[in-house]
Design a protein around this motif. Structure first.
Motif, mmCIF file in Angstrom:
data_model
loop_
_atom_site.group_PDB
_atom_site.id
_atom_site.type_symbol
_atom_site.label_atom_id
_atom_site.label_comp_id
_atom_site.label_asym_id
_atom_site.label_seq_id
_atom_site.Cartn_x
_atom_site.Cartn_y
_atom_site.Cartn_z
ATOM 1 N N VAL A 1 47.911 40.083 39.077
ATOM 2 C CA VAL A 1 47.743 38.199 37.569
ATOM 3 C C VAL A 1 47.344 36.919 39.081
ATOM 4 O O VAL A 1 46.527 36.594 38.843
ATOM 5 C CB VAL A 1 48.901 38.509 36.885
ATOM 6 N N ARG A 2 48.741 37.049 40.044
ATOM 7 C CA ARG A 2 49.329 36.115 40.906
ATOM 8 C C ARG A 2 46.718 36.107 42.216
ATOM 9 O O ARG A 2 47.124 35.374 42.220
ATOM 10 C CB ARG A 2 49.740 36.340 41.909
ATOM 11 N N GLU A 3 46.938 37.528 42.242
ATOM 12 C CA GLU A 3 46.284 37.535 43.654
ATOM 13 C C GLU A 3 44.082 36.908 42.596
ATOM 14 O O GLU A 3 43.542 36.105 43.121
ATOM 15 C CB GLU A 3 45.372 38.773 43.510
ATOM 16 N N VAL A 4 44.398 37.478 40.976
ATOM 17 C CA VAL A 4 43.173 36.810 40.177
ATOM 18 C C VAL A 4 43.333 34.755 39.992
ATOM 19 O O VAL A 4 42.212 34.414 40.735
ATOM 20 C CB VAL A 4 44.011 37.470 38.649
ATOM 21 N N ILE B 1 37.046 40.587 40.847
ATOM 22 C CA ILE B 1 39.126 41.223 40.100
ATOM 23 C C ILE B 1 38.597 42.855 39.994
ATOM 24 O O ILE B 1 40.095 43.078 40.374
ATOM 25 C CB ILE B 1 38.410 40.758 38.680
ATOM 26 N N HIS B 2 37.766 43.859 39.639
ATOM 27 C CA HIS B 2 37.802 44.789 39.169
ATOM 28 C C HIS B 2 38.170 45.483 40.724
ATOM 29 O O HIS B 2 38.581 46.497 40.649
ATOM 30 C CB HIS B 2 36.889 45.180 38.696
ATOM 31 N N ARG B 3 37.379 44.921 41.879
ATOM 32 C CA ARG B 3 37.592 45.436 43.098
ATOM 33 C C ARG B 3 39.233 45.681 43.878
ATOM 34 O O ARG B 3 39.401 46.037 44.376
ATOM 35 C CB ARG B 3 36.653 44.672 44.092
ATOM 36 N N LEU B 4 39.737 44.280 43.196
ATOM 37 C CA LEU B 4 40.764 43.717 43.596
ATOM 38 C C LEU B 4 42.010 44.726 43.209
ATOM 39 O O LEU B 4 42.725 45.174 43.909
ATOM 40 C CB LEU B 4 41.193 42.827 42.731
ATOM 41 N N ILE B 5 41.853 45.097 42.092
ATOM 42 C CA ILE B 5 42.663 45.737 40.482
ATOM 43 C C ILE B 5 42.015 47.732 41.707
ATOM 44 O O ILE B 5 43.658 48.175 41.419
ATOM 45 C CB ILE B 5 41.624 45.905 39.419
ATOM 46 N N ARG B 6 41.586 47.791 41.706
ATOM 47 C CA ARG B 6 41.292 48.570 42.406
ATOM 48 C C ARG B 6 41.937 49.091 43.476
ATOM 49 O O ARG B 6 42.617 50.231 43.481
ATOM 50 C CB ARG B 6 39.521 50.005 42.904
ATOM 51 N N LYS B 7 42.328 48.028 44.808
ATOM 52 C CA LYS B 7 42.253 48.525 45.861
ATOM 53 C C LYS B 7 44.167 48.194 45.426
ATOM 54 O O LYS B 7 44.592 49.151 46.461
ATOM 55 C CB LYS B 7 42.437 46.836 46.639
#
Lengths: 297, 297
Positions: A33-36, A56-62
Motif C-alpha cells: 500500500v505504501r509503495e503504491v 503495481i503488479h510488478r511491485l507486488i510480485r517483487k
C-alpha cells in the motif's frame, strides 16, 4: 483511455486486495500500500489505467517474491469454466443466432472475473449467465460485427483473463478458424490469460495462439514484442476483450470491436453507457467501413 | 481505534470527493489527491482515522484558500433539519418512550450526514427516519443509558455534524438540562458542527455549549484546548456522537455512551456489528457501574 483521478483510490484498494489474495503477511500488505501510494503520488496521468496496473503488479510480485502469484486461482477459474462449458456449447449450437449467443457468453465470462476479488458462488455464475443471455443488447452492433468478421482476412482476438478465456472459445468457435489468431499476455500479470490458459481452454487445438510479449493487464503496444506489433499492424480486424484492452486501445487507429461488461463508472462514462451494461462496440476507425457495407446491402 | 489499511483508499476517495465539493478547479483536485497520497505513504498507522482526516482537510483548506469551505452546505443541512424538526418533536413527545425515540432520531441525524457526499432527497430522509424509528434496537442499552444519565452529575454531549445537531437537540431535550454541556468543534472541519450550528439548532438557548478548541473531525484530546480537556476530565458521563468520536474515543478511559450508525466495514468490525446497524453502546470503562445498578434494582 487515460487515468482519471477516480481511478487512484481504486488502484490503492485493488493493490491491497491483490496483496491480501497472494499473501497473509500483513507487513507486506502495508508495504504494498505504501509503495503504491508513492507511485501514485507522482503518476503520469496521461497513461492508461493498465500502465499503472502493470507497475503495481510488478511491485507486488517483487515484494512477495513470486512471479505468478495468481497461478492457482487462474487454474481454479479455468476448471470452473470448463465444467460449465459443455452445457454452454449446446446452448450456442441450438441458439437461433449462435454468434450473438456466443458474444453474450463471452461477456458473461468477463463478468465472472469479479470472482477473483470476492468469492463467487456457482449459483451466482448461473444467474450471471442467465442475465447475459436475456439482457438487452444492441442488435445493430451484432450485425456490424458479423459483417466485419465476414469481410476480414486477419482477425486478432485479444484475450482477457483465465477462466474467461474458456468462454471466449465459444465465440472463437463461431469465427472462421483459419483467419483467427488469439493473443494472450507474454508473462503473468494478475489473472490475465497466458499461453498455459489458452492451452487448457482448448484454443491451441483450434486456432493459432500467440503471446504479446508484455506483462501489462491490457494491450500497451510499446510494452509488446516486435512480433506482436507487426501482427497487430497487419490485422484487419481486432476483437478486444475486457476492460484492460478497452482502456489501452480505445483511441487506437485500428478497426476494433470491443467486447466487455462496463464494470466501473469511469469506463461507463467513457463508453457513454451505464455501469453493468453489456458492450459489443466497434470503434471510430471502423465506422466508415461498416456504414458502407450497410449502404451497399 | 487505529487506522486500518482499508481506510487508506477511502481517505483518498474522500479527499477527492471533498475537493470536488468545494471547488470545480480540476488542477486543485489533482493537487489534493497527490498531496494526500504523499501524506498517506508515510502515515503513522497508530493514529486514529480522524487524525488523518484533520491533516487532509487542513491541506484542502490551504490549497483552496478557504477556512470554511463547507459553510454553505452546513447551513443548508441545518435548515433542512430544522424544517423536519417540528414534526419530530411531536413524535418524541407522543412516544411511549421519548428517550428511546430521541436516541433513534439522533441516529437518523447521523445517517443524513451521508447527504454531504451524495445529493440526498427529502423522500430518502423520510425513509431513513421511518427506518430508524422501527429498526431493531438494543433495549438493554437504552435502559443502561437511562440509568447512567439519571446517576450522572456532569454530562458532556460531544456533537458531530451540522444538520445532525438539530436532531441531537431532540435527544438533549430529554436529558436534564442543568447537567448537560454540548461540545462542538473549535474550528471548521468538513461539515462538523461549530458554535454557529449549535446556535442555529437552538441548543445555546437550552444548555451550556462549549467548543473543544480543535479542528479534528472527532475528539483527539491532544489537539483540544486545556479548558475542554479539564471539562472532559471532570465529566462523569460522555455522550459521543458519530463515527469520528467513536474512532477517537473508543479506547478512552472514561464512561462513554457512543451513539452512531456504523457506516463503514472497518468500524462495524471494531464494534462487532454489521454495516448499517444503529448503535447505542456504553464502553468498557462503564460496564462495572451499569452492571452494579442492574444488580441493585
Amino acid at each position: 483511455m487515460r487515468i482519471f483521478l477516480d481511478c487512484i483510490p481504486c488502484f490503492v484498494r485493488q493493490a491491497l486486495d491483490s496483496a491480501r489474495l497472494v499473501t497473509d503477511d500483513e507487513q507486506i500488505h502495508e508495504k504494498v500500500v505504501r509503495e503504491v501510494l508513492r507511485l501514485a503520488a507522482d503518476l503520469d496521468m496521461s497513461q492508461s489505467p493498465p500502465a499503472i496496473g502493470r507497475q503495481i503488479h510488478r511491485l507486488i510480485r517483487k515484494l512477495i517474491d513470486n512471479t505468478d502469484p495468481y497461478r492457482e486461482l487462474k487454474q481454479r477459474f479455468n476448471r470452473l469454466a470448463l465444467r460449465l462449458c459443455a452445457e454452454l456449447e449446446e446452448r450456442v449450437r441450438t441458439s437461433e443466432d449462435p454468434l450473438e449467443t456466443a458474444v453474450r457468453l463471452a461477456i458473461a465470462g468477463n463478468i465472472i472475473d469479479l470472482g477473483v476479488k470476492t468469492s463467487i458462488k456457482e449459483s451466482d455464475i448461473e444467474r450471471i449467465i442467465r442475465d447475459c443471455l436475456t439482457a438487452d443488447f444492441d442488435n445493430q452492433q451484432v450485425e456490424g460485427f458479423r459483417n466485419a468478421v465476414s469481410r476480414a482476412e486477419k482477425i486478432l482476438y485479444l484475450a482477457d483473463n483465465a477462466g474467461e478465456i474458456v468462454f471466449d472459445r465459444l465465440l472463437i468457435e463461431q469465427l472462421p478458424a483459419e483467419k483467427v489468431t488469439v493473443v494472450v499476455k507474454g508473462r503473468p500479470v494478475i489473472n490475465d490469460a497466458t499461453i498455459e490458459d489458452a492451452d487448457v481452454a482448448g484454443l491451441t487445438r483450434i486456432v493459432e495462439v500467440i503471446d504479446n510479449g508484455s506483462d501489462a493487464p491490457g494491450t500497451i503496444l510499446e510494452t509488446c514484442s516486435q512480433t506482436f506489433r507487426a501482427r497487430f499492424e497487419d490485422a484487419d480486424l481486432i476483437v478486444a476483450k475486457g476492460q484492460g484492452n478497452y482502456e489501452t486501445l480505445s483511441d487506437a487507429d485500428k478497426k476494433i470491436f470491443f467486447i466487455l461488461k462496463a464494470k466501473c463508472p469511469v469506463i461507463a462514462r467513457d463508453l457513454g453507457c451505464t455501469v453493468g451494461e453489456m458492450i459489443l462496440r466497434k470503434n471510430k476507425s471502423f465506422n466508415g467501413i461498416v456504414d458502407l457495407v450497410k449502404e451497399v446491402k
